[in-house]
Scaffold this motif. Structure first.
Motif, PDB file in Angstrom:
ATOM      1  N   ASN A   1      -9.211 -10.390   2.392  1.00  5.42           N
ATOM      2  CA  ASN A   1      -8.994  -8.900   2.491  1.00  5.42           C
ATOM      3  C   ASN A   1     -10.418  -8.100   2.271  1.00  5.42           C
ATOM      4  O   ASN A   1     -10.865  -8.369   1.020  1.00  5.42           O
ATOM      5  N   SER A   2     -11.026  -7.447   3.174  1.00  4.58           N
ATOM      6  CA  SER A   2     -12.175  -6.595   2.751  1.00  4.58           C
ATOM      7  C   SER A   2     -11.942  -5.198   2.986  1.00  4.58           C
ATOM      8  O   SER A   2     -12.824  -4.510   3.489  1.00  4.58           O
ATOM      9  N   LYS A   3     -10.951  -4.487   2.519  1.00  3.42           N
ATOM     10  CA  LYS A   3     -10.671  -3.154   3.021  1.00  3.42           C
ATOM     11  C   LYS A   3     -11.760  -2.222   2.128  1.00  3.42           C
ATOM     12  O   LYS A   3     -11.565  -1.057   2.387  1.00  3.42           O
ATOM     13  N   SER A   4     -12.167  -2.790   1.171  1.00  2.92           N
ATOM     14  CA  SER A   4     -13.159  -1.945   0.269  1.00  2.92           C
ATOM     15  C   SER A   4     -14.233  -2.942  -0.100  1.00  2.92           C
ATOM     16  O   SER A   4     -13.946  -3.982   0.044  1.00  2.92           O
TER      17      SER A   4
ATOM     18  N   ALA B   1     -15.137  -3.656  -3.124  1.00  9.08           N
ATOM     19  CA  ALA B   1     -14.641  -4.388  -4.241  1.00  9.08           C
ATOM     20  C   ALA B   1     -13.744  -5.752  -3.759  1.00  9.08           C
ATOM     21  O   ALA B   1     -13.900  -6.714  -4.327  1.00  9.08           O
ATOM     22  N   TYR B   2     -12.838  -5.240  -2.843  1.00  7.75           N
ATOM     23  CA  TYR B   2     -12.049  -6.327  -2.602  1.00  7.75           C
ATOM     24  C   TYR B   2     -12.838  -7.279  -1.600  1.00  7.75           C
ATOM     25  O   TYR B   2     -12.553  -8.565  -1.517  1.00  7.75           O
ATOM     26  N   LYS B   3     -13.841  -6.780  -0.743  1.00  6.72           N
ATOM     27  CA  LYS B   3     -14.927  -7.820  -0.125  1.00  6.72           C
ATOM     28  C   LYS B   3     -15.564  -8.753  -1.061  1.00  6.72           C
ATOM     29  O   LYS B   3     -15.714  -9.861  -0.986  1.00  6.72           O
ATOM     30  N   GLN B   4     -15.982  -8.178  -2.060  1.00  6.21           N
ATOM     31  CA  GLN B   4     -16.577  -9.308  -3.222  1.00  6.21           C
ATOM     32  C   GLN B   4     -15.562  -9.892  -3.810  1.00  6.21           C
ATOM     33  O   GLN B   4     -15.802 -11.492  -4.141  1.00  6.21           O
ATOM     34  N   MET B   5     -14.397  -9.552  -4.044  1.00  5.48           N
ATOM     35  CA  MET B   5     -13.500 -10.482  -4.706  1.00  5.48           C
ATOM     36  C   MET B   5     -12.857 -11.385  -3.714  1.00  5.48           C
ATOM     37  O   MET B   5     -12.498 -12.494  -4.423  1.00  5.48           O
ATOM     38  N   ASN B   6     -12.763 -11.241  -2.468  1.00  9.49           N
ATOM     39  CA  ASN B   6     -11.778 -12.114  -1.757  1.00  9.49           C
ATOM     40  C   ASN B   6     -12.806 -13.035  -0.650  1.00  9.49           C
ATOM     41  O   ASN B   6     -12.152 -13.434   0.114  1.00  9.49           O
ATOM     42  N   PHE B   7     -14.219 -12.574  -0.663  1.00  9.48           N
ATOM     43  CA  PHE B   7     -15.035 -13.387   0.219  1.00  9.48           C
ATOM     44  C   PHE B   7     -14.791 -14.863   0.325  1.00  9.48           C
ATOM     45  O   PHE B   7     -15.120 -15.623   1.449  1.00  9.48           O
TER      46      PHE B   7
ATOM     47  N   GLY C   1      -4.297 -15.027  -4.959  1.00 12.88           N
ATOM     48  CA  GLY C   1      -4.308 -15.616  -3.658  1.00 12.88           C
ATOM     49  C   GLY C   1      -3.821 -14.871  -2.345  1.00 12.88           C
ATOM     50  O   GLY C   1      -4.311 -15.132  -1.181  1.00 12.88           O
ATOM     51  N   HIS C   2      -2.959 -13.827  -2.474  1.00 19.73           N
ATOM     52  CA  HIS C   2      -2.367 -13.129  -1.500  1.00 19.73           C
ATOM     53  C   HIS C   2      -3.508 -12.472  -0.640  1.00 19.73           C
ATOM     54  O   HIS C   2      -3.574 -12.326   0.460  1.00 19.73           O
ATOM     55  N   THR C   3      -4.465 -11.784  -1.291  1.00 18.66           N
ATOM     56  CA  THR C   3      -5.355 -11.215  -0.537  1.00 18.66           C
ATOM     57  C   THR C   3      -6.535 -11.929  -0.431  1.00 18.66           C
ATOM     58  O   THR C   3      -7.313 -12.005   0.482  1.00 18.66           O
ATOM     59  N   VAL C   4      -6.979 -13.100  -1.332  1.00 21.54           N
ATOM     60  CA  VAL C   4      -8.050 -13.977  -1.247  1.00 21.54           C
ATOM     61  C   VAL C   4      -7.897 -14.801   0.016  1.00 21.54           C
ATOM     62  O   VAL C   4      -8.895 -14.939   0.940  1.00 21.54           O
ATOM     63  N   MET C   5      -6.721 -15.494   0.471  1.00 25.13           N
ATOM     64  CA  MET C   5      -6.749 -16.144   1.679  1.00 25.13           C
ATOM     65  C   MET C   5      -7.013 -15.587   2.872  1.00 25.13           C
ATOM     66  O   MET C   5      -7.415 -16.143   3.598  1.00 25.13           O
TER      67      MET C   5
END
Length: 416
Positions: free
Chosen positions: A386-389, A391-397, A379-383
């Motif tokens: 976080n779209s720093k990459s 992969a993060y963009k897809q995980m946290n959208f 949840g820390h990055t999902v909330m």
């Protein structure tokens, strides 16, 4: 880091003010230019922002250059700063000592914190034990240092607004000081509104809910309920319908109003604490080396500033599905607690009293610690989406609606 951020904020305000004056409206020939500013800090950025506030003066020169060709941009002209909104998302306000995702002994905290360097020592409050020794002498020294810093930084004279980086006293517990010392509390108190977003139900590995919302199991500080998803009537909130957005825009701003309002389904509840008439900096007068007592004082001191706290449930947004707990393992959640206090249950309905809309810090600490499922704590990055990459963009959208709500609420408040 906090001092560097303070310099960046000052330099940005100066350059932005000069740019705006050069773009057209240059009718203000007064010596003082009034500027409001707001800050939003995520994770450690919230701590850096709170530290930076202690370094930012109330007045800064419009320009850092003595030989300005334009007398309107002369360093003799001043910018007067007015703090507006201060917001944090998943920020470890109380540090992470005794607030790790899984409880670990103090020895393990010491090893981990030391391995993380200066940031780890601060977050695990490894200097707090040293500070408790000779408490009275240290309190007097801290008070003298506060007076010195306040007098130095409230108004910068001359042409250079940059702040020099001071050598840190390694015996200081920075996180503790930021919760208890007027040097840090007064600038934070001067904001019109303070907002803290926290991940509820054990979904944040890095910053659990207790420290993000500075809750304490022994604190009786009252939190007044503004809105909760379990109290939404059918169809009262539909984030996909523009009509619902218009209704939200027309409602009273959450931090200033005490009236209940509809909240999106990912928000468990929105609550606020009352701003006390004076900044409170409680200290441990017993002289005991009691870390728990420190945490209680830190929690109550921050609550006394008056905050709007938003508890977010990211379990359905985490890309990996969770496992449902058996009924006997399910704790009494914040949703359940609010329904109980409001006199509402799954089988019956009723009207709650005003006292039912007040939850203590202890209530919130216990009811948000865990949920009815076991989830990978992303949840820390999902909330914050976080779209720093990629992969993060897809995980946290799926966290974008949370940030959309935060941005919407801030803009609505700024327009008032």
């Amino acid at each position: 880091g906090g001092t560097r951020l303070a310099n960046e904020i000052i330099n940005f305000i100066q350059s932005d003010t000069l740019k705006r004056r050069g773009s057209g409206n240059n009718d203000d020939d007064g010596a003082i230019i009034n500027v409001t500013f707001s800050l939003v800090g995520n994770s450690l950025g919230g701590l850096y922002s709170r530290f930076a506030l202690s370094k930012i003066p109330y007045e800064i020169p419009l320009s850092n250059y003595d030989n300005s060709e334009d007398e309107h941009n002369s360093p003799k002209r001043k910018i007067r700063l007015f703090p507006n909104i201060f917001c944090t998302t998943a920020t470890p306000h109380l540090g992470v000592s005794q607030h790790t995702y899984l409880p670990i002994p103090r020895l393990a905290e010491t090893i981990i914190g030391t391995g993380m360097g200066a940031t780890g020592r601060d977050l695990f409050r490894l200097n707090s034990d040293a500070m408790n020794d000779g408490a009275a002498a240290k309190v007097n020294a801290a008070a003298a240092k506060t007076v010195k810093r306040l007098s130095s930084f409230r108004m910068l004279q001359g042409s250079n607004a940059n702040i020099d980086v001071e050598a840190e006293d390694e015996s200081d517990c920075v996180v503790r000081n930021m919760c208890l010392d007027d040097e840090f509390l007064v600038p934070l108190r001067n904001f019109r509104q303070r907002i803290a977003y926290a991940n509820a139900y054990g979904t944040d590995f890095q910053v659990p809910c207790q420290t993000a919302a500075f809750l304490n199991d022994n604190s009786g500080v009252g939190h007044f309920l503004i809105g909760a998803r379990c109290l939404n009537t059918d169809g009262e909130f539909d984030e996909n319908v523009e009509e619902g957005a218009e209704r939200k825009r027309s409602s009273d701003e959450q931090g200033d109003a005490g009236e209940e309002g509809a909240v999106p389904p990912f928000v468990v509840a929105v609550l606020r604490t009352d701003k006390q008439s004076q900044t409170q900096s409680p200290r441990n007068s017993s002289g005991q080396n009691d870390a728990s007592d420190d945490l209680l004082q830190m929690s109550q001191s921050l609550d006394a500033l008056g905050w709007t706290k938003v508890f977010v449930d990211m379990r359905d947004s985490i890309p990996v599905p969770g496992l449902r707990k058996p009924a006997w393992m399910c704790p009494n959640s914040l949703d359940d607690l609010i329904k109980q206090r409001e006199g509402v249950s799954d089988d019956s309905e009723g009207e709650g009293s005003n006292t039912g809309r007040i939850l203590t810090s202890q209530d919130l600490s216990r009811s948000t610690a865990a949920g009815d499922s076991i989830n990978i704590p992303l949840g820390h990055t999902v909330m914050v989406a976080n779209s720093k990459s990629e992969a993060y963009k897809q995980m946290n959208f799926q966290g974008r609606p949370v940030m959309d709500k935060l941005a919407h609420d801030i803009v609505m408040s700024l327009e008032k």
